[in-house]
Design a protein around this motif. Sequence first.
Motif, PDB file in Angstrom:
ATOM      1  N   UNK A 162      14.318 -16.510  10.823  1.00  0.00           N
ATOM      2  CA  UNK A 162      14.442 -15.179  10.229  1.00  0.00           C
ATOM      3  C   UNK A 162      13.477 -15.015   9.049  1.00  0.00           C
ATOM      4  N   UNK A 163      13.421 -16.037   8.204  1.00  0.00           N
ATOM      5  CA  UNK A 163      12.649 -15.904   6.974  1.00  0.00           C
ATOM      6  C   UNK A 163      11.152 -16.034   7.203  1.00  0.00           C
ATOM      7  N   UNK A 164      10.736 -16.613   8.317  1.00  0.00           N
ATOM      8  CA  UNK A 164       9.308 -16.574   8.638  1.00  0.00           C
ATOM      9  C   UNK A 164       8.867 -15.139   8.878  1.00  0.00           C
ATOM     10  N   UNK A 165       9.768 -14.342   9.442  1.00  0.00           N
ATOM     11  CA  UNK A 165       9.462 -12.925   9.649  1.00  0.00           C
ATOM     12  C   UNK A 165       9.539 -12.153   8.321  1.00  0.00           C
ATOM     13  N   UNK A 166      10.564 -12.446   7.536  1.00  0.00           N
ATOM     14  CA  UNK A 166      10.762 -11.728   6.274  1.00  0.00           C
ATOM     15  C   UNK A 166       9.655 -12.015   5.267  1.00  0.00           C
ATOM     16  N   UNK A 167       9.066 -13.192   5.348  1.00  0.00           N
ATOM     17  CA  UNK A 167       7.994 -13.567   4.420  1.00  0.00           C
ATOM     18  C   UNK A 167       6.820 -12.595   4.543  1.00  0.00           C
ATOM     19  N   UNK A 168       6.480 -12.234   5.771  1.00  0.00           N
ATOM     20  CA  UNK A 168       5.392 -11.297   6.008  1.00  0.00           C
ATOM     21  C   UNK A 168       5.721  -9.941   5.388  1.00  0.00           C
ATOM     22  N   UNK A 185       7.820  -9.360   2.886  1.00  0.00           N
ATOM     23  CA  UNK A 185       7.855  -9.465   1.431  1.00  0.00           C
ATOM     24  C   UNK A 185       6.455  -9.446   0.826  1.00  0.00           C
ATOM     25  N   UNK A 186       5.524 -10.156   1.454  1.00  0.00           N
ATOM     26  CA  UNK A 186       4.169 -10.179   0.914  1.00  0.00           C
ATOM     27  C   UNK A 186       3.506  -8.817   1.026  1.00  0.00           C
ATOM     28  N   UNK A 187       3.736  -8.125   2.131  1.00  0.00           N
ATOM     29  CA  UNK A 187       3.149  -6.784   2.274  1.00  0.00           C
ATOM     30  C   UNK A 187       3.669  -5.862   1.173  1.00  0.00           C
ATOM     31  N   UNK A 188       4.975  -5.942   0.878  1.00  0.00           N
ATOM     32  CA  UNK A 188       5.546  -5.125  -0.202  1.00  0.00           C
ATOM     33  C   UNK A 188       4.910  -5.455  -1.543  1.00  0.00           C
ATOM     34  N   UNK A 189       4.683  -6.749  -1.793  1.00  0.00           N
ATOM     35  CA  UNK A 189       4.059  -7.177  -3.044  1.00  0.00           C
ATOM     36  C   UNK A 189       2.641  -6.634  -3.168  1.00  0.00           C
ATOM     37  N   UNK A 190       1.853  -6.742  -2.081  1.00  0.00           N
ATOM     38  CA  UNK A 190       0.489  -6.242  -2.115  1.00  0.00           C
ATOM     39  C   UNK A 190       0.462  -4.750  -2.376  1.00  0.00           C
ATOM     40  N   UNK A 191       1.367  -4.005  -1.750  1.00  0.00           N
ATOM     41  CA  UNK A 191       1.414  -2.556  -1.934  1.00  0.00           C
ATOM     42  C   UNK A 191       1.754  -2.217  -3.377  1.00  0.00           C
ATOM     43  N   UNK A 192       2.693  -2.936  -3.981  1.00  0.00           N
ATOM     44  CA  UNK A 192       3.056  -2.684  -5.377  1.00  0.00           C
ATOM     45  C   UNK A 192       1.876  -2.942  -6.307  1.00  0.00           C
ATOM     46  N   UNK A 193       1.142  -4.022  -6.047  1.00  0.00           N
ATOM     47  CA  UNK A 193      -0.011  -4.343  -6.891  1.00  0.00           C
ATOM     48  C   UNK A 193      -1.106  -3.293  -6.771  1.00  0.00           C
ATOM     49  N   UNK A 194      -1.368  -2.869  -5.537  1.00  0.00           N
ATOM     50  CA  UNK A 194      -2.390  -1.835  -5.323  1.00  0.00           C
ATOM     51  C   UNK A 194      -1.966  -0.539  -5.993  1.00  0.00           C
ATOM     52  N   UNK A 195      -0.708  -0.183  -5.839  1.00  0.00           N
ATOM     53  CA  UNK A 195      -0.189   1.052  -6.431  1.00  0.00           C
ATOM     54  C   UNK A 195      -0.359   1.029  -7.950  1.00  0.00           C
ATOM     55  N   UNK A 217     -10.256  -2.212   5.102  1.00  0.00           N
ATOM     56  CA  UNK A 217      -9.999  -3.362   4.245  1.00  0.00           C
ATOM     57  C   UNK A 217      -8.491  -3.500   4.130  1.00  0.00           C
ATOM     58  N   UNK A 218      -7.989  -4.706   4.330  1.00  0.00           N
ATOM     59  CA  UNK A 218      -6.542  -4.865   4.386  1.00  0.00           C
ATOM     60  C   UNK A 218      -5.917  -4.911   2.988  1.00  0.00           C
ATOM     61  N   UNK A 219      -4.615  -4.776   2.957  1.00  0.00           N
ATOM     62  CA  UNK A 219      -3.898  -4.677   1.691  1.00  0.00           C
ATOM     63  C   UNK A 219      -3.953  -5.970   0.888  1.00  0.00           C
ATOM     64  N   UNK A 220      -3.997  -7.092   1.580  1.00  0.00           N
ATOM     65  CA  UNK A 220      -4.082  -8.371   0.881  1.00  0.00           C
ATOM     66  C   UNK A 220      -5.370  -8.450   0.076  1.00  0.00           C
ATOM     67  N   UNK A 221      -6.478  -8.073   0.690  1.00  0.00           N
ATOM     68  CA  UNK A 221      -7.775  -8.126   0.008  1.00  0.00           C
ATOM     69  C   UNK A 221      -7.851  -7.089  -1.110  1.00  0.00           C
ATOM     70  N   UNK A 222      -7.284  -5.918  -0.881  1.00  0.00           N
ATOM     71  CA  UNK A 222      -7.246  -4.904  -1.943  1.00  0.00           C
ATOM     72  C   UNK A 222      -6.459  -5.414  -3.136  1.00  0.00           C
ATOM     73  N   UNK A 223      -5.344  -6.072  -2.869  1.00  0.00           N
ATOM     74  CA  UNK A 223      -4.508  -6.622  -3.932  1.00  0.00           C
ATOM     75  C   UNK A 223      -5.259  -7.702  -4.709  1.00  0.00           C
TER      76      UNK A 223
END
Length: 115
Positions: free
Chosen positions: A47-53, A55-65, A89-95
């Motif tokens: 379950x948490x292997x899926x949730x990790x993805x 969680x990181x996407x949410x973090x990147x979006x918050x940083x970009x915002x 350009x993906x959100x990870x790189x933008x972050x």
Amino acid sequence: MRVKTGPTTRQRRKRWLKKAEGTHGINHKSYRNAKQTVIKSSQYAYRDRKNKKRDFRRLWIQRINAAVRKEGYTYSQFIDQLHKKGIAINRKMLSELAIHNPEEFSKLVKDVMSK
């Protein structure tokens, strides 16, 4: 002929106990509890292997915002303009850019947001 399964059973139980090493209390000593613990921990891991993805996407979006708001725009406006201008350009790189190279990121935001 009679088949004796003692060694096989012992090996199987030892395998479960070995997998349960590091757990607390009776969960690494008792075969029954060890087996239940290992099965449940495997479910959590899956379950948490899926949730990790997620969680990181949410973090990147918050940083970009946060970085885009310093420039006076919102995240949704910025992403919309990126898509309209065809910048892939993906959100990870933008972050990462926003954290480690804020001046380059602000240049990018100004270029993208200019009409």
